[in-house]
Design an enzyme around this catalytic site. Structure first.
Site, mmCIF file in Angstrom:
data_model
loop_
_atom_site.group_PDB
_atom_site.id
_atom_site.type_symbol
_atom_site.label_atom_id
_atom_site.label_comp_id
_atom_site.label_asym_id
_atom_site.label_seq_id
_atom_site.Cartn_x
_atom_site.Cartn_y
_atom_site.Cartn_z
ATOM 1 N N ARG A 158 1.636 -16.180 37.825
ATOM 2 C CA ARG A 158 2.297 -15.122 38.254
ATOM 3 C C ARG A 158 2.862 -13.787 37.422
ATOM 4 N NH1 ARG A 158 8.174 -14.658 41.539
ATOM 5 N NH2 ARG A 158 7.460 -13.617 43.556
ATOM 6 N N ILE A 183 5.679 -8.908 46.396
ATOM 7 C CA ILE A 183 4.597 -10.211 45.815
ATOM 8 C C ILE A 183 5.270 -11.293 46.551
ATOM 9 C CG2 ILE A 183 5.823 -10.468 43.798
ATOM 10 C CD1 ILE A 183 3.010 -11.519 42.776
ATOM 11 N N SER A 184 4.668 -12.214 47.425
ATOM 12 C CA SER A 184 5.372 -13.148 48.355
ATOM 13 C C SER A 184 6.000 -14.283 47.255
ATOM 14 C CB SER A 184 4.313 -13.813 49.109
ATOM 15 O OG SER A 184 4.225 -12.920 50.180
ATOM 16 N N GLN A 185 6.995 -14.775 47.926
ATOM 17 C CA GLN A 185 7.735 -16.073 47.364
ATOM 18 C C GLN A 185 6.617 -17.130 46.884
ATOM 19 O OE1 GLN A 185 10.962 -17.118 49.696
ATOM 20 N NE2 GLN A 185 11.300 -19.159 48.635
#
Length: 209
Positions: free
Chosen positions: A31, A57-59
């Site tokens: 990530r 940016i998603s979890q």
């Protein structure tokens, strides 16, 4: 969490990550390569982070949950709507391998460029790219094995079912739920709903009357 290993271990322990090919993708596609410099201290915290243009940016655990329900496989042709900085596109590219194909769609030029640069750094190959989203949702006339949508629609976008092959799976947030649809035939779709999620909204072009 201080590093990617700890983040992955916590998601496996929590039940969000299960499949070997998805775990391997998280191990390989770190990530950190998709996070703006300002948020480097928060890379491995399990929460969404801003990436510019009011997008996030998603979890990580949410991404893991969605990928597990999408069931991506080697050789799949996948559409990734709302690719942002390119993390989900890259994860999917790693899973499908050179036999597959992943197209990421994004509306914002800055994020398209950033996502393309991020993919290029990882040398994922030409089976994997990000392009500008058009006025129609998805890519009309194309058929995909899987469709992932990473922004929340107000209602189920029926037009995407026409872009899904029979037997294909679509995972999409609708309002505050994640839905998993499996296309059984051209007239029948099975649906499962998982409530309790928050996403940025899916922007759709308004049609003129």
């Amino acid at each position: 969490m201080n590093n990617n290993k700890e983040l992955i271990a916590s998601m496996i322990a929590g039940g969000a990550l299960k499949s070997p090919q998805i775990i391997e993708a998280f191990e390989t596609i770190d990530r950190k390569n998709f996070i703006p410099e300002d948020f480097r201290d928060h890379i491995y915290i399990d929460r969404p982070l801003p990436i510019g243009k009011d997008q996030t940016i998603s979890q990580p655990s949410t991404v893991a949950f969605m990928l597990e329900h999408l069931e991506p496989q080697k050789g799949d042709k996948i559409l990734d709507i709302g690719s942002g900085s390119g993390w989900t596109t890259a994860l999917l590219c790693h899973i499908v391998g050179k036999e597959g194909n992943v197209i990421g769609l994004e509306r914002h030029e800055e994020l398209i460029q950033k996502g393309q640069q991020n993919l290029a750094k990882l040398d994922l190959g030409n089976h994997c790219h990000i392009e500008k989203a058009g006025k129609e949702l998805g890519i009309v006339g194309e058929k995909f094995d899987k469709i992932l949508v990473s922004a929340s629609a107000q209602e189920i976008p029926e037009e995407l079912f026409a872009q899904l092959k029979v037997g294909g799976i679509m995972v999409i947030p609708v309002q505050n739920s994640i839905f998993r649809f499996k296309k059984i035939s051209d007239t029948k779709v099975e649906a499962q709903e998982y409530p309790g999620f928050v996403f940025v909204p899916l922007i759709r072009e308004k049609t003129k009357a």
